[in-house]
Design an enzyme around this catalytic site. Structure first.
Site, mmCIF file in Angstrom:
data_model
loop_
_atom_site.group_PDB
_atom_site.id
_atom_site.type_symbol
_atom_site.label_atom_id
_atom_site.label_comp_id
_atom_site.label_asym_id
_atom_site.label_seq_id
_atom_site.Cartn_x
_atom_site.Cartn_y
_atom_site.Cartn_z
ATOM 1 N N ARG A 118 6.555 8.914 -9.464
ATOM 2 C CA ARG A 118 6.048 7.759 -10.209
ATOM 3 C C ARG A 118 5.883 6.354 -8.779
ATOM 4 N NH1 ARG A 118 10.205 9.166 -13.758
ATOM 5 N NH2 ARG A 118 9.114 10.038 -15.823
ATOM 6 N N LYS A 140 -7.063 -0.836 -5.707
ATOM 7 C CA LYS A 140 -7.865 0.369 -6.733
ATOM 8 C C LYS A 140 -7.474 1.498 -5.596
ATOM 9 C CE LYS A 140 -10.617 -2.860 -9.289
ATOM 10 N NZ LYS A 140 -12.161 -2.917 -9.463
ATOM 11 N N GLU A 182 -21.232 -4.391 1.590
ATOM 12 C CA GLU A 182 -20.190 -4.695 1.214
ATOM 13 C C GLU A 182 -19.875 -5.823 1.922
ATOM 14 O OE1 GLU A 182 -18.777 -3.961 -1.953
ATOM 15 O OE2 GLU A 182 -18.414 -1.829 -2.010
ATOM 16 N N LYS A 231 -11.516 -11.386 0.400
ATOM 17 C CA LYS A 231 -11.300 -10.292 -1.060
ATOM 18 C C LYS A 231 -9.145 -11.583 -1.992
ATOM 19 C CE LYS A 231 -10.834 -6.311 -3.054
ATOM 20 N NZ LYS A 231 -11.348 -4.319 -2.569
ATOM 21 N N GLU A 241 -7.830 -6.964 -12.996
ATOM 22 C CA GLU A 241 -9.398 -7.422 -13.139
ATOM 23 C C GLU A 241 -9.365 -7.964 -14.904
ATOM 24 O OE1 GLU A 241 -12.010 -4.899 -10.798
ATOM 25 O OE2 GLU A 241 -13.082 -4.794 -13.010
ATOM 26 N N ARG A 245 -11.935 -11.416 -10.986
ATOM 27 C CA ARG A 245 -12.098 -9.453 -10.690
ATOM 28 C C ARG A 245 -13.305 -9.283 -9.865
ATOM 29 N NH1 ARG A 245 -7.258 -5.671 -7.272
ATOM 30 N NH2 ARG A 245 -8.954 -4.478 -6.397
ATOM 31 N N ASN A 249 -17.875 -6.399 -8.162
ATOM 32 C CA ASN A 249 -17.901 -5.583 -8.407
ATOM 33 C C ASN A 249 -19.641 -6.077 -8.983
ATOM 34 O OD1 ASN A 249 -15.942 -3.582 -9.251
ATOM 35 N ND2 ASN A 249 -15.744 -4.874 -11.059
ATOM 36 N N HIS A 252 -22.489 -3.141 -8.257
ATOM 37 C CA HIS A 252 -22.013 -2.247 -8.281
ATOM 38 C C HIS A 252 -22.528 -1.311 -9.299
ATOM 39 C CE1 HIS A 252 -19.699 -3.336 -5.038
ATOM 40 N NE2 HIS A 252 -18.889 -2.076 -4.949
ATOM 41 N N HIS A 256 -23.098 2.404 -8.759
ATOM 42 C CA HIS A 256 -23.049 3.503 -9.134
ATOM 43 C C HIS A 256 -23.381 4.858 -10.403
ATOM 44 C CE1 HIS A 256 -18.453 1.553 -9.050
ATOM 45 N NE2 HIS A 256 -18.750 1.901 -8.283
ATOM 46 N N HIS A 269 -22.406 4.753 -0.231
ATOM 47 C CA HIS A 269 -21.458 3.340 -1.487
ATOM 48 C C HIS A 269 -22.523 2.189 -1.038
ATOM 49 C CE1 HIS A 269 -19.737 1.370 -4.039
ATOM 50 N NE2 HIS A 269 -18.814 0.771 -3.279
HETATM 51 P P1 NAD Z 1 -16.039 7.593 3.707
HETATM 52 O O1 NAD Z 1 -14.549 7.267 3.523
HETATM 53 O O2 NAD Z 1 -16.605 8.026 3.055
HETATM 54 O O3 NAD Z 1 -16.247 7.505 5.787
HETATM 55 C C1 NAD Z 1 -17.796 7.907 5.663
HETATM 56 C C2 NAD Z 1 -18.005 8.667 6.810
HETATM 57 O O4 NAD Z 1 -17.481 8.114 8.766
HETATM 58 C C3 NAD Z 1 -16.829 9.854 6.707
HETATM 59 O O5 NAD Z 1 -17.933 11.400 6.660
HETATM 60 C C4 NAD Z 1 -15.690 9.403 7.346
HETATM 61 O O6 NAD Z 1 -14.845 11.155 8.114
HETATM 62 C C5 NAD Z 1 -16.829 9.194 8.707
HETATM 63 N N1 NAD Z 1 -15.396 8.150 9.488
HETATM 64 C C6 NAD Z 1 -14.493 7.222 8.974
HETATM 65 N N2 NAD Z 1 -14.074 6.496 10.497
HETATM 66 C C7 NAD Z 1 -15.026 7.273 11.365
HETATM 67 C C8 NAD Z 1 -14.786 6.740 12.330
HETATM 68 N N3 NAD Z 1 -13.848 5.731 12.667
HETATM 69 N N4 NAD Z 1 -15.783 7.212 13.242
HETATM 70 C C9 NAD Z 1 -16.128 7.908 12.310
HETATM 71 N N5 NAD Z 1 -16.736 8.672 11.420
HETATM 72 C C10 NAD Z 1 -15.870 8.068 10.727
HETATM 73 O O7 NAD Z 1 -16.923 6.367 3.114
HETATM 74 P P2 NAD Z 1 -16.629 4.580 3.250
HETATM 75 O O8 NAD Z 1 -17.487 3.969 3.420
HETATM 76 O O9 NAD Z 1 -15.460 4.209 4.056
HETATM 77 O O10 NAD Z 1 -15.984 4.541 2.024
HETATM 78 C C11 NAD Z 1 -16.465 5.064 0.451
HETATM 79 C C12 NAD Z 1 -15.668 4.905 -0.411
HETATM 80 O O11 NAD Z 1 -15.644 3.867 -0.861
HETATM 81 C C13 NAD Z 1 -16.309 5.907 -1.780
HETATM 82 O O12 NAD Z 1 -15.985 6.299 -2.612
HETATM 83 C C14 NAD Z 1 -16.299 4.056 -2.455
HETATM 84 O O13 NAD Z 1 -15.721 4.284 -3.855
HETATM 85 C C15 NAD Z 1 -14.950 3.903 -2.167
HETATM 86 N N6 NAD Z 1 -14.173 2.010 -2.250
HETATM 87 C C16 NAD Z 1 -13.405 1.606 -2.838
HETATM 88 C C17 NAD Z 1 -13.050 0.781 -3.513
HETATM 89 C C18 NAD Z 1 -12.069 -0.443 -3.910
HETATM 90 O O14 NAD Z 1 -11.949 -1.463 -3.740
HETATM 91 N N7 NAD Z 1 -10.747 0.720 -3.361
HETATM 92 C C19 NAD Z 1 -13.684 -0.964 -2.888
HETATM 93 C C20 NAD Z 1 -15.809 -0.032 -2.261
HETATM 94 C C21 NAD Z 1 -15.747 1.237 -1.955
HETATM 95 N N1 GLY Z 2 -14.118 -2.887 -4.931
HETATM 96 C C1 GLY Z 2 -13.703 -3.543 -6.138
HETATM 97 C C2 GLY Z 2 -12.593 -4.062 -6.443
HETATM 98 O O1 GLY Z 2 -11.812 -4.174 -5.343
HETATM 99 O O2 GLY Z 2 -12.147 -4.931 -7.287
#
Ligand code: NAD
Ligand code: GLY
Length: 361
Positions: A118, A140, A182, A231, A241, A245, A249, A252, A256, A269
């Protein structure tokens, strides 16, 4: 080292710091120990990141789970593997999970933290630009489902975010630019975030384009700090949200749909977000919500950061629209659009005529 406080309103348990700076991985556990009482840590990462930075995080208190790399692995099966590892190690509530990686790792490790016993403490250690400016902040956490992106998840805040900007040096060009998708978003919604009224992030991005694309360390750090402040300012006012908030998006809803329709493999992304922002700008100018001048300025910015060069129209607008209808932000069958309505300003509306949307796509 820069420090920003996320002060979730009402300020309490969930408030936490974001540290941004160089070489922070070298004394990561010293920083972490100020924010948790953990005596053991499970570092959740993937094979790519482990080979680059795993060694730095090894110590007698840490165990690792090394996951396969990729958005396609952001699912319930892999989440189960993290939980199994927690159980195998018999992690207790006072222990902590460290998410070492990009947004995929951060979202999955955070979600696992929110449900294991939990809720167990977790620390975000973002290593991509996208994770530093967005996904590691705000709580998130989620995994994808075949019906759509981030369909299963929670709001669960980390105890701290520690962004070592040195890790960006190993990030490839495409992933760095993906993070810029972003980053640009914040320029288009800046006035709604309203935490730095005398500052103009859009101008900053126009002025420093070359420095940013060449990964100038100081400018990049400044840019990350601005994004995190914007942010944090939004999340502080609306953690779950309920309203404001949703501006985060921006682009987005389209993004998506693009990711889902292309099996999460063709576009990153950030690229999908850049395409999505272009689509909503197309709609905004058609509806006269923004001037032609501002529209061109923003599209130029997106193009100058060369974020959408790879897009080709590969699906029918009707399929695209239907995919957006299954987004989790749809309410009562209406798609909520975050649309530009002025310079660095957006509104959330849900009554855009379907034909206008199809033209924008
Ligand atoms: P990712 O986590 O897939 O990383 C991209 C690539 O870079 C991967 O192959 C990873 O292994 C590599 N990598 C990471 N750090 C590295 C480094 N320092 N050196 C070399 N390679 C490295 O992609 P991302 O763009 O970081 O994240 C995308 C994800 O984030 C999506 O799933 C998206 O939905 C999510 N997201 C979440 C939020 C949130 O608020 N929670 C906001 C935006 C995006
Ligand atoms: N990336 C959108 C949020 O954090 O609300």
């Amino acid at each position: 080292m820069e420090k920003i406080e996320v002060k979730i309103n009402p300020v309490g348990e969930s408030s936490y710091p974001i540290f941004i700076g160089k070489n922070l991985l070298n004394n990561l556990y010293d920083i972490i120990q100020k924010f948790t009482k953990a005596s053991r840590y499970l570092v959740v990462t993937n094979d790519t990141i482990y080979s680059l930075y795993g060694e730095k995080l090894k110590n007698e208190c840490s165990q690792f789970i090394i996951l396969p790399d990729g958005e396609i692995y952001k699912n319930m099966d892999i989440l189960q593997r993290i939980i199994d590892k927690c159980l195998e190690l018999n992690l207790e509530r006072k222990d902590a999970i460290i998410a070492l990686g990009g947004g995929v790792i951060g979202d999955m490790a955070g979600f696992a933290s929110s449900i294991y016993r939990r809720g167990i403490d977790f620390i975000q250690v973002p290593t991509t630009l996208l994770a530093m400016v967005d996904s590691s902040v705000g709580g998130k956490v989620a995994v994808n489902h075949s019906s759509g992106k981030n369909m299963i998840g929670a709001f669960y805040q980390p105890k701290a975010v520690i962004a070592d900007t040195n890790t960006l040096s190993t990030l490839d060009e495409r992933q760095f630019k993906s993070g810029l998708g972003e980053v640009l978003k914040y320029a288009f919604i800046e006035k709604n975030c309203a935490c730095q009224s005398d500052f103009n992030f859009l101008e900053f991005l126009e002025t420093h384009k070359n420095d940013i694309l060449l990964k100038n360390a100081d400018i990049t750090e400044k840019m990350i700090k601005i994004c995190c402040s914007l942010k944090a300012s939004v999340v502080n006012k609306d953690e779950k949200e309920k309203g404001l908030r949703a501006i985060l998006n921006f682009g987005h809803t389209f993004a998506h749909a693009i990711e889902k329709l292309t099996g999460y493999e063709k576009y990153t992304h950030g690229e999908a977000v850049a395409i999505g922002m272009t689509m909503i700008f197309n709609i905004a100018v058609k509806l006269n919500y923004v001037t032609d001048g501002y529209y061109k300025r923003c599209i130029n910015l997106i193009n100058n950061y060369s974020l959408v060069n790879t897009y080709s129209e590969e699906f029918l607008p009707e399929d695209f629209y239907n995919s957006m209808l299954s987004d989790k932000k749809v309410s009562e069958g209406r798609i909520n659009f975050v649309i530009p309505t002025g310079e660095r300003e957006v509104e959330i509306i849900n009554n855009i005529d379907k034909n206008i949307v199809l033209e924008g796509i």
